[in-house]
Design a protein around this motif. Structure first.
Motif, PDB file in Angstrom:
ATOM      1  N   THR A 129      46.868  33.374  43.452  1.00 18.40           N
ATOM      2  CA  THR A 129      48.010  33.670  42.589  1.00 18.40           C
ATOM      3  C   THR A 129      47.890  32.945  41.259  1.00 18.40           C
ATOM      4  O   THR A 129      48.145  33.521  40.186  1.00 18.40           O
ATOM      5  N   ASP A 132      50.645  30.565  34.361  1.00 20.12           N
ATOM      6  CA  ASP A 132      49.865  29.851  35.373  1.00 20.12           C
ATOM      7  C   ASP A 132      50.314  28.402  35.485  1.00 20.12           C
ATOM      8  O   ASP A 132      50.459  27.856  36.582  1.00 20.12           O
ATOM      9  N   THR A 191      43.841  29.555  26.848  1.00 24.62           N
ATOM     10  CA  THR A 191      43.913  30.515  27.954  1.00 24.62           C
ATOM     11  C   THR A 191      42.562  30.661  28.634  1.00 24.62           C
ATOM     12  O   THR A 191      42.463  30.641  29.870  1.00 24.62           O
ATOM     13  N   VAL A 247      41.516  29.531  32.549  1.00 19.48           N
ATOM     14  CA  VAL A 247      40.931  30.456  33.528  1.00 19.48           C
ATOM     15  C   VAL A 247      39.737  29.808  34.212  1.00 19.48           C
ATOM     16  O   VAL A 247      39.567  29.905  35.442  1.00 19.48           O
ATOM     17  N   ALA A 274      45.211  34.683  39.165  1.00 15.29           N
ATOM     18  CA  ALA A 274      45.672  35.977  38.656  1.00 15.29           C
ATOM     19  C   ALA A 274      46.642  35.790  37.496  1.00 15.29           C
ATOM     20  O   ALA A 274      46.565  36.512  36.480  1.00 15.29           O
ATOM     21  N   LEU A 275      47.550  34.837  37.595  1.00 17.23           N
ATOM     22  CA  LEU A 275      48.483  34.562  36.503  1.00 17.23           C
ATOM     23  C   LEU A 275      47.755  34.037  35.273  1.00 17.23           C
ATOM     24  O   LEU A 275      48.141  34.343  34.129  1.00 17.23           O
ATOM     25  N   SER A 276      46.728  33.241  35.500  1.00 14.16           N
ATOM     26  CA  SER A 276      45.975  32.686  34.372  1.00 14.16           C
ATOM     27  C   SER A 276      45.241  33.778  33.604  1.00 14.16           C
ATOM     28  O   SER A 276      45.145  33.729  32.375  1.00 14.16           O
ATOM     29  N   ILE A 277      44.748  34.789  34.339  1.00 12.92           N
ATOM     30  CA  ILE A 277      43.998  35.862  33.689  1.00 12.92           C
ATOM     31  C   ILE A 277      44.934  36.825  32.971  1.00 12.92           C
ATOM     32  O   ILE A 277      44.646  37.274  31.844  1.00 12.92           O
ATOM     33  N   THR A 278      46.054  37.162  33.608  1.00 15.18           N
ATOM     34  CA  THR A 278      46.948  38.186  33.054  1.00 15.18           C
ATOM     35  C   THR A 278      47.996  37.622  32.098  1.00 15.18           C
ATOM     36  O   THR A 278      48.204  38.156  31.000  1.00 15.18           O
ATOM     37  N   LEU A 279      48.680  36.557  32.504  1.00 14.95           N
ATOM     38  CA  LEU A 279      49.788  36.013  31.708  1.00 14.95           C
ATOM     39  C   LEU A 279      49.534  34.568  31.280  1.00 14.95           C
ATOM     40  O   LEU A 279      50.478  33.835  30.980  1.00 14.95           O
TER      41      LEU A 279
END
Length: 262
Positions: free
Chosen positions: A203, A217, A241, A245, A206-211
């Protein structure tokens, strides 16, 4: 000439006094040192397993002697509810029996010990014959030397698991009830911090990549200051960012409470 003789005599007397003082000091230090050595040799060393003494668990040579010393046992606590009746004596939990453990055995090798059921506990041998005294075979090792699967330890939720070097904490461990061993069944051990606060690595990644540009994240991991910093700087213009990641991907950045990912 008289003045010169008096001066030499004074120097001689002064030197003799100094030598006497030095000799007295050396003898005093030797006396103190010898007392310290004798006291250390006669005391138990800190951190070692306490010696197994006859006063704690007297060694019996036969079941007859065991019966003579404890002919009328008395129920002192509510252990009978955990002790099945009519089963094999060798399968009883440790708190249901009293054994004459000794440490004059070969480490890791099976050893036979004379045991007796406690008051109110009934069991049978392999021939289905009721027994009160029986022989129990146990591997010769202290409880703290058991495999970790044979005891349970308290877990700390206050130590940091994400750190280098890994941190340890003092855990209180207790042997499982059906495991038999020598020494104390409750002991202290230094264990690595190993607990989780429920945060998922997938999770966070995924948050780091998308938001990640909005600090989602960092907010998820409980790092509010870093999250606000990423939010108002637009993810450090994208550089922060990308770095996060990588750091979250390799597990370098973890939950703020110091726990492990699940």
């Amino acid at each position: 000439m008289a003045a010169s003789g008096n001066g030499l005599k004074w120097v001689f007397e002064r030197g003799r006094n100094i030598m006497n003082s030095c000799l007295f000091t050396v003898l005093l230090l030797l006396d103190i040192y010898s007392k310290c050595v004798i006291g250390y040799m006669s005391s138990s060393h800190v951190g070692e397993e306490p010696a197994y003494t006859a006063q704690q668990n007297p060694v019996m040579s036969s079941p007859v002697a065991l019966t003579a010393t404890s002919a009328t046992p008395v129920v002192t606590d509510n252990y009978t509810s955990k002790c099945p009746s009519g089963g094999l004596c060798t399968k009883l939990p440790a708190e249901c029996i009293s054994c004459t453990y000794h440490h004059n055995c070969s480490y890791g090798q099976p050893a036979n010990f004379t045991c007796r059921t406690r008051a109110g506990v009934h069991c049978v041998n392999a021939l289905n014959q009721p027994r009160q005294n029986f022989t129990l075979t146990v591997d010769c090792q202290f409880c703290w030397q058991l495999d970790p699967s044979q005891y349970r330890c308290s877990n700390s939720t206050s130590c940091m698991t994400v750190s280098c070097p890994r941190r340890r904490y003092n855990a209180t461990c207790e042997v499982l009830e059906h495991v038999h061993c020598l020494g104390k069944r409750v002991f202290q051990k230094r264990l690595f911090c190993n607990w989780t606060g429920g945060y998922k690595w997938s999770t966070a990644l995924a948050l780091s990549i998308t938001l990640g540009g909005f600090g989602a994240d960092r907010f998820y991991l409980g790092q509010w200051r870093e999250g606000l910093g990423k939010l108002f700087s637009f993810g450090g213009l994208g550089i922060w960012t990308l770095i996060d990641v990588l750091l979250i991907g390799v597990g370098y950045v973890g939950p703020a409470d110091g726990s492990l990912y699940i």
